[in-house]
Motif scaffolding. Structure first.
Motif, PDB file in Angstrom:
ATOM      1  N   LYS A 266      24.880   3.064 -15.107  1.00 28.34           N
ATOM      2  CA  LYS A 266      23.857   3.480 -15.962  1.00 28.34           C
ATOM      3  C   LYS A 266      23.236   4.860 -15.350  1.00 28.34           C
ATOM      4  O   LYS A 266      21.996   4.988 -15.564  1.00 28.34           O
ATOM      5  CB  LYS A 266      22.847   2.377 -16.265  1.00 28.34           C
ATOM      6  N   ARG A 267      23.993   5.475 -14.861  1.00 27.96           N
ATOM      7  CA  ARG A 267      23.334   6.823 -14.426  1.00 27.96           C
ATOM      8  C   ARG A 267      22.173   6.891 -13.682  1.00 27.96           C
ATOM      9  O   ARG A 267      21.135   7.736 -13.833  1.00 27.96           O
ATOM     10  CB  ARG A 267      23.273   7.863 -15.805  1.00 27.96           C
ATOM     11  N   SER A 268      22.065   6.076 -12.920  1.00 24.01           N
ATOM     12  CA  SER A 268      20.790   5.695 -12.001  1.00 24.01           C
ATOM     13  C   SER A 268      20.770   6.825 -11.058  1.00 24.01           C
ATOM     14  O   SER A 268      19.498   6.988 -10.486  1.00 24.01           O
ATOM     15  CB  SER A 268      20.707   4.297 -11.483  1.00 24.01           C
ATOM     16  N   TRP A 269      21.725   7.661 -10.908  1.00 26.70           N
ATOM     17  CA  TRP A 269      21.292   8.889 -10.014  1.00 26.70           C
ATOM     18  C   TRP A 269      20.419   9.787 -10.307  1.00 26.70           C
ATOM     19  O   TRP A 269      19.813  10.690  -9.759  1.00 26.70           O
ATOM     20  CB  TRP A 269      22.887   9.541  -9.840  1.00 26.70           C
ATOM     21  N   GLU A 270      20.127   9.941 -11.717  1.00 22.78           N
ATOM     22  CA  GLU A 270      19.484  10.689 -12.417  1.00 22.78           C
ATOM     23  C   GLU A 270      18.146  10.995 -11.681  1.00 22.78           C
ATOM     24  O   GLU A 270      17.424  11.867 -11.552  1.00 22.78           O
ATOM     25  CB  GLU A 270      19.396  10.617 -13.956  1.00 22.78           C
ATOM     26  N   GLN A 271      17.539   9.739 -11.397  1.00 20.25           N
ATOM     27  CA  GLN A 271      16.157   9.527 -11.057  1.00 20.25           C
ATOM     28  C   GLN A 271      15.913  10.296  -9.537  1.00 20.25           C
ATOM     29  O   GLN A 271      14.750  10.637  -9.055  1.00 20.25           O
ATOM     30  CB  GLN A 271      15.794   8.115 -10.680  1.00 20.25           C
ATOM     31  N   PHE A 272      17.094  10.668  -8.865  1.00 16.76           N
ATOM     32  CA  PHE A 272      16.920  11.187  -7.548  1.00 16.76           C
ATOM     33  C   PHE A 272      17.099  12.775  -7.735  1.00 16.76           C
ATOM     34  O   PHE A 272      16.913  13.543  -6.588  1.00 16.76           O
ATOM     35  CB  PHE A 272      18.080  10.756  -6.682  1.00 16.76           C
ATOM     36  N   LEU A 273      17.420  13.344  -8.957  1.00 13.90           N
ATOM     37  CA  LEU A 273      17.709  14.802  -9.057  1.00 13.90           C
ATOM     38  C   LEU A 273      16.555  15.692  -8.685  1.00 13.90           C
ATOM     39  O   LEU A 273      15.471  15.421  -9.034  1.00 13.90           O
ATOM     40  CB  LEU A 273      17.984  15.213 -10.301  1.00 13.90           C
ATOM     41  N   HIS A 274      16.703  16.845  -8.147  1.00 13.47           N
ATOM     42  CA  HIS A 274      15.597  17.725  -7.761  1.00 13.47           C
ATOM     43  C   HIS A 274      15.326  18.403  -9.283  1.00 13.47           C
ATOM     44  O   HIS A 274      15.940  18.861 -10.004  1.00 13.47           O
ATOM     45  CB  HIS A 274      16.063  19.073  -6.894  1.00 13.47           C
ATOM     46  N   LYS A 275      13.906  18.399  -9.704  1.00 14.61           N
ATOM     47  CA  LYS A 275      13.500  19.001 -10.716  1.00 14.61           C
ATOM     48  C   LYS A 275      12.983  20.649 -10.462  1.00 14.61           C
ATOM     49  O   LYS A 275      12.395  20.495  -9.191  1.00 14.61           O
ATOM     50  CB  LYS A 275      12.287  18.211 -11.362  1.00 14.61           C
ATOM     51  N   LYS A 302      24.712  18.921  -8.206  1.00 10.41           N
ATOM     52  CA  LYS A 302      23.374  18.732  -8.389  1.00 10.41           C
ATOM     53  C   LYS A 302      22.832  18.269  -7.108  1.00 10.41           C
ATOM     54  O   LYS A 302      23.048  17.274  -6.494  1.00 10.41           O
ATOM     55  CB  LYS A 302      23.296  17.466  -9.451  1.00 10.41           C
ATOM     56  N   ALA A 303      21.740  19.123  -6.796  1.00  7.91           N
ATOM     57  CA  ALA A 303      20.684  18.606  -5.791  1.00  7.91           C
ATOM     58  C   ALA A 303      19.919  17.444  -6.001  1.00  7.91           C
ATOM     59  O   ALA A 303      19.604  17.356  -7.049  1.00  7.91           O
ATOM     60  CB  ALA A 303      19.814  20.006  -5.179  1.00  7.91           C
ATOM     61  N   PRO A 304      19.914  16.555  -4.887  1.00  2.67           N
ATOM     62  CA  PRO A 304      20.092  16.724  -3.553  1.00  2.67           C
ATOM     63  C   PRO A 304      21.349  16.233  -3.165  1.00  2.67           C
ATOM     64  O   PRO A 304      21.649  16.050  -1.920  1.00  2.67           O
ATOM     65  CB  PRO A 304      18.939  15.892  -2.996  1.00  2.67           C
ATOM     66  N   PHE A 305      22.271  16.019  -4.094  1.00  7.75           N
ATOM     67  CA  PHE A 305      23.722  15.078  -3.871  1.00  7.75           C
ATOM     68  C   PHE A 305      24.396  16.204  -2.878  1.00  7.75           C
ATOM     69  O   PHE A 305      24.562  17.366  -3.358  1.00  7.75           O
ATOM     70  CB  PHE A 305      24.330  14.514  -5.081  1.00  7.75           C
ATOM     71  N   GLU A 306      25.277  15.485  -1.987  1.00  9.43           N
ATOM     72  CA  GLU A 306      26.286  16.282  -1.303  1.00  9.43           C
ATOM     73  C   GLU A 306      27.490  15.248  -1.000  1.00  9.43           C
ATOM     74  O   GLU A 306      27.093  14.021  -0.790  1.00  9.43           O
ATOM     75  CB  GLU A 306      25.947  16.668   0.098  1.00  9.43           C
ATOM     76  N   VAL A 307      28.532  15.512  -1.345  1.00  5.61           N
ATOM     77  CA  VAL A 307      29.587  14.682  -1.157  1.00  5.61           C
ATOM     78  C   VAL A 307      30.167  14.700   0.096  1.00  5.61           C
ATOM     79  O   VAL A 307      30.945  16.081   0.386  1.00  5.61           O
ATOM     80  CB  VAL A 307      30.602  14.792  -2.228  1.00  5.61           C
TER      81      VAL A 307
END
Length: 320
Positions: A266-275, A302-307
């Motif tokens: 459910k796109r729970s990654w969105e709460q970690f995004l840098h604003k 999309k920060a802070p994500f790195e693969v």
């Protein structure tokens, strides 16, 4: 073996649609891996209409299949291919399933619970034997270590880990940063502390207060350090967020996170995004591998994500 050196085997790698990008990376990492494709089609009733290309040419060859069981909807068509390939007179067959889904449903807490991790392991344990013997099943950071015993004797599970890739990434950070590894619970500590033993450790724990589970600092000192929370997977992300708050409250200079499997329903990654509103960034980095390709596409750039790609590690595992 020639002149004391091992001759690398040539592997023909088939893959599901979601894993095409990872398959291409694996093939570019190794000149011993050659990609072969499958026609993934459906009949009008929605059931799969599948065709394995170059089926005659794979006789006597080492064959592998790169799978992604990201949802129940895609599992049946992939199982159909996985059960067909070993029967095409191949020299050996390897299933690479980087993320073993249902892994967190591995036990019964009351009569009537269904441990679907056991169901999945039983299904995979019935993959036909090829001419070369049992199928090898390569899985990364399976959720509970005891799940290795859920597999039957007709397959050879090979359990790999993404932790060496995290260590490589941590070594690229500035030397001035004092890295501390945080484990969100005792389970994660037992799981990973030996592989990360040369870093100081902080252990968090979940305690029940009234009807809530609260994260507390159990041991270690994060003050003034870049603290990296390590776990095998993330779902909602609630535990990681609570951990970050506790670590920051105890003086951590920065907090980052690493999980091998970024499931993020459910796109729970969105709460970690840098604003971009100048607000404080809770996580400096959030590292995941490409074991869950749906997430990888969603969080690209999309920060802070790195693969951190598993491709090189999978290429090595296919030589086992």
């Amino acid at each position: 073996m020639e002149n004391g050196t091992f001759t690398k085997k040539q592997v023909l790698l088939y893959y599901c649609v979601e894993m095409e990008d990872v398959a291409r990376k694996i093939a570019s990492d190794s000149d011993c891996i050659h990609l072969h494709s499958i026609n993934w089609r459906s009949f009008d009733d929605g059931f799969p209409n599948l065709f394995i290309n170059k089926a005659h040419n794979i006789r006597g060859q080492h064959v592998a299949f790169l799978a992604s069981f990201s949802s129940p909807a895609v599992i049946f068509e992939q199982l159909s291919v996985i059960f067909a390939l070993p029967r095409l007179f191949v020299a050996s067959f390897t299933l690479v399933l980087p993320f073993f889904p249902t892994g967190s449903f591995e036990r019964m807490e009351e009569e009537g619970d269904v441990a679907t991790a056991f169901t999945m392991a039983r299904i995979l344990s019935n993959i036909p034997i090829s001419r070369g013997g049992p199928t090898s099943v390569v899985v990364y950071d399976i959720h509970a270590l005891q799940e290795r015993f859920y597999f039957g004797d007709h397959v050879l599970p090979l359990f790999e880990t993404g932790i060496p890739l995290l260590k490589q990434r941590l070594q690229q950070l500035p030397e001035s940063e004092k890295i501390v590894i945080a484990f969100p619970d005792d389970g994660a500590w037992k799981r990973f502390y030996k592989q990360l033993g040369h870093y100081p450790a902080v252990i968090c724990t979940k305690v029940r207060e009234d009807d809530k589970r609260i994260v507390r600092l159990k041991e270690g000192d994060p003050a003034g350090c870049h603290v990296v929370i390590v776990d095998d997977l993330v779902q909602s992300g609630g535990t990681l967020i609570e951990c970050q708050k506790v670590l920051a409250a105890h003086g951590a200079a920065k907090v980052s996170a690493y999980v091998t499997h970024g499931v993020f329903p459910k796109r729970s990654w969105e709460q970690f995004l840098h604003k971009n509103d100048g607000s404080e960034k809770a996580f400096t980095y959030f590292w995941i591998t490409d074991s869950c390709p749906v997430t990888v596409k969603a969080i690209a750039n999309k920060a802070p994500f790195e693969v951190i790609s598993l491709a090189g590690s999978i290429a090595d595992a296919l030589q086992t």
